[in-house]
Design a protein around this motif. Structure first.
Motif, short mmCIF file in Angstrom:
data_model
loop_
_atom_site.label_atom_id
_atom_site.label_comp_id
_atom_site.label_asym_id
_atom_site.label_seq_id
_atom_site.Cartn_x
_atom_site.Cartn_y
_atom_site.Cartn_z
N GLU A 145 9.63 -1.62 98.11
CA GLU A 145 10.56 -1.03 97.15
C GLU A 145 11.22 -2.16 96.37
O GLU A 145 11.55 -3.20 96.93
N VAL A 147 17.93 0.66 89.15
CA VAL A 147 16.82 1.54 89.49
C VAL A 147 16.10 0.98 90.72
O VAL A 147 15.87 -0.22 90.82
N ARG A 148 15.76 1.86 91.64
CA ARG A 148 14.95 1.49 92.81
C ARG A 148 13.61 2.20 92.70
O ARG A 148 13.56 3.40 92.47
N THR A 149 12.53 1.45 92.81
CA THR A 149 11.19 2.01 92.64
C THR A 149 10.38 1.75 93.91
O THR A 149 10.43 0.64 94.46
N ARG A 150 9.64 2.76 94.36
CA ARG A 150 8.75 2.56 95.51
C ARG A 150 7.32 2.44 95.01
O ARG A 150 6.89 3.21 94.15
N ILE A 151 6.61 1.46 95.52
CA ILE A 151 5.19 1.30 95.18
C ILE A 151 4.39 2.03 96.25
O ILE A 151 4.41 1.67 97.42
N GLU A 152 3.73 3.10 95.83
CA GLU A 152 3.06 4.00 96.78
C GLU A 152 1.70 3.48 97.22
O GLU A 152 1.23 3.82 98.30
N SER A 153 1.06 2.69 96.37
CA SER A 153 -0.30 2.25 96.69
C SER A 153 -0.27 1.22 97.83
O SER A 153 0.77 0.64 98.13
N ALA A 161 -3.79 -1.57 92.69
CA ALA A 161 -2.41 -1.83 93.13
C ALA A 161 -1.41 -1.18 92.18
O ALA A 161 -1.68 -0.97 91.01
N GLY A 162 -0.23 -0.87 92.71
CA GLY A 162 0.90 -0.44 91.89
C GLY A 162 1.70 -1.66 91.47
O GLY A 162 1.74 -2.66 92.20
N VAL A 163 2.32 -1.59 90.31
CA VAL A 163 3.03 -2.76 89.78
C VAL A 163 4.46 -2.42 89.37
O VAL A 163 4.70 -1.39 88.74
N VAL A 164 5.39 -3.31 89.69
CA VAL A 164 6.71 -3.29 89.08
C VAL A 164 6.96 -4.68 88.53
O VAL A 164 6.74 -5.67 89.23
#
Lengths: 262, 316
Positions: B123, B135-141, B106-109
């Motif tokens: 996101e 900041v806006r981050t997209r989790i690609e996984s 998994a991707g993590v923020v």
């Protein structure tokens, strides 16, 4: 006692920090060694001094400017410096970074076994505090994070950690990854002799190929997250600043009441 | 259909408010299921989770889940089918999230202030650099893990809430090399914990070590007492109260800084607060730059007067 300390090159806290195309803007001019990494360097130096023998390695990962971080560590008294740099590393997420650092740690560990990797509790740019755990997992070493005190004896490291709900004592067998908080110690100042020596001290330069890391596992290609937007927050509007002439407390209360906060 | 697993934070058997905030957020992303580590929740706790939208409460009776790798294995077993895993962002859950991410890909923020689904991907929004940037981050996984900060979603019960089914999850937890040899519980004050408090009143060097007025104002406003690094270093107040980059990060609706200059380390832990009020003798103190209402003056004059005025208003 052989210890490797990870140090990060980050924008100076007092500078205007910003993003450029989704990346933290880094430059040699206003960059510095992450302040919390000074506690990690100090912890390593103290352990080696207490043991009466040993060596401390400082390792950084980053572009050409990042070498400033290991130079700072040399000024504080570490014995060896390593700079891992490769264009393919840019835009790595924490897992990509952990893969690269773990590979570098293994390379040092194979030459002669390390007892500890010590990191700061967080980097003051991203503040996620995830790297120490990711690194311990990558290396399959034990982990002891957020140490406000640490000691090494009989093949184990013992730390104190202050969590919001409890104070814990945690014991981990060596080799271990330890992160230290800013309560752990008071970092020393560089002395003149070390500053002069640090200028000329060799810094090992390693690429991904030197570490045997596949470029597709790191950088943008390997990242699970991507910054899609970054923008400065607007300054607050309608700020009020008054000087107390006898009724400022009442005015403050009225402000809170008007806002529905009191 | 998106399944969202929420790791419930609970204290003395009671569900904490940030958990209800996380469930509220989870409903905007998909179907929430609650994950409860520890001995099974009492009926009223499970019912409350149901009211906030949890369709199931998955219980992992995980002894020694204080070690991150064990807690991550427990959470992983209970969230295997989840597309999104939400945790309340703390130093401890960030380690759990990291371990779970490595185990699942998994991707993590972490430290997010919010999250939404955009084209099937999660996101998140965060504030960084002492809350000077968004900041806006997209989790690609495919699988996403998000650490959410307290006080960033307004908790609200679900409109069509059903009862949550309590399910026991069996899992063999991994052995760990680390062992915790001593745990000493931190004395919890009567009020809300600092990280969750809707109002925080903090005192710094300017208090001279006297927290009576700061505490009185905090209690009056239903808030928690915070402190600067200076004050905890002096030993005036315990480390648990420290607000800042290396202490607790807070985002209350109201933050009152009394006798705190506002060094960048402190600002990093509170600058994302809703309304910021400060009282400081030094008109040049950096805290004024980020305050909505700043008083140049002595907290020993200003706080008692403000307390009296608020009491008078409430009595009227």
């Amino acid at each position: 006692m052989r210890i490797l300390v990870t140090v990060k090159h980050v924008p100076d806290l007092q500078s205007q920090r910003s993003f450029t195309e989704g990346r933290v803007t880094r430059s040699g001019d206003d960059g510095t060694m992450n302040e919390l990494d000074e506690n990690a360097v100090e912890a390593a130096l103290q352990l080696v001094e207490a043991a009466g023998e040993g060596e401390v390695y400082a390792l950084t990962v980053g572009g050409p400017d990042a070498v400033a971080a290991v130079r700072k560590a040399l000024q504080l008294g570490v014995h060896h410096a390593i700079h891992v740099s490769d264009e393919a590393i840019a835009d790595s997420d924490v897992f990509g970074t952990a893969t690269v650092i773990a590979a570098a740690v293994r390379k040092v560990h194979e030459e002669a076994p390390l007892d500890l990797v010590i990191t700061g509790m967080a980097a003051l740019d991203g503040l996620t505090s995830m790297l120490p755990t990711a690194l311990a997992a990558e290396l399959d070493w034990s982990q002891a994070t957020l140490a406000s005190a640490l000691s090494v004896a009989d093949g184990e490291v013992t730390i104190e950690r202050h969590l919001p709900d409890a104070h814990e004592t945690l014991v981990a067998p060596l080799p271990a990854v330890v992160s230290v908080t800013d309560e752990a110690n008071k970092p020393r100042y560089p002395n003149f002799k070390l500053i002069m020596a640090a200028r000329k001290a060799p810094v090992a330069q390693w690429s991904l190929a030197d570490l045997g890391v596949d470029a597709s596992a790191v950088g943008k290609a390997g990242a699970r997250t991507v910054v899609v937007d970054a923008s400065p927050r607007p300054a607050k509007e309608n700020r009020v600043k008054i000087t107390d002439t006898g009724d400022a407390g009442t005015q403050l209360a009225d402000f809170l009441i008007e806002k529905g906060l009191a | 259909m998106t399944t969202v697993a929420v790791l419930v934070d609970h204290r003395d058997g009671a569900v904490t408010r940030p958990s209800l905030e996380a469930l509220t957020l989870a409903r905007t992303l998909g179907t929430p299921v609650a994950v409860w580590l520890g001995s099974a929740p009492a009926a009223d706790a499970a019912a409350l989770l149901g009211e906030y939208g949890a369709t199931e409460v998955r219980v992992v009776d995980a002894a020694d889940a204080r070690v991150a790798s064990r807690a991550a294995a427990a959470l992983g077993a209970a969230s295997a089918d989840a597309d999104v895993v939400l945790v309340i962002s703390t130093f401890v859950t960030k380690e759990i999230a990291t371990r779970l991410a490595l185990a699942t890909g998994a991707g993590v923020v972490v430290d997010a202030a919010g999250a939404e689904l955009v084209d099937g991907k999660v996101e998140t929004f965060q504030t960084v650099f002492a809350a000077t940037w968004d900041v806006r981050t997209r989790i690609e996984s495919d699988k996403a893990i998000v650490g959410i900060r307290p006080n960033t979603t307004i908790a609200a019960p679900a409109e069509a809430a059903g009862a949550a089914t309590v399910v026991d999850v069996e899992v063999e937890l991994p052995a760990t090399r680390e062992r915790i040899t001593h745990v000493e519980a931190v004395e919890q004050g009567e009020g809300v914990p600092l990280a969750e408090a809707p109002v925080v009143v903090s005192g710094g060097r300017g208090t001279g070590g006297d927290y009576a007025l700061v505490t009185e104002l905090a209690e009056l406003l239903g808030g928690a007492v915070g402190a600067s690094r200076d004050a905890t270093d002096e030993g005036w107040i315990s480390h648990e109260h420290m607000v800042g980059q290396t202490g607790t990060t807070v985002t209350p609706a109201l933050y009152v800084a009394a006798g705190i200059s506002g060094a960048v380390h402190h600002r990093g832990g509170m600058q994302a607060s809703g309304t910021i009020v400060c009282i400081n003798m030094d008109p040049e103190a950096p805290i004024f730059e980020i305050s909505d209402f700043g008083v140049v003056g002595s907290l020993f004059d200003v706080i008692p007067q403000a307390v009296a005025r608020i009491k008078e208003h409430r009595g009227a």
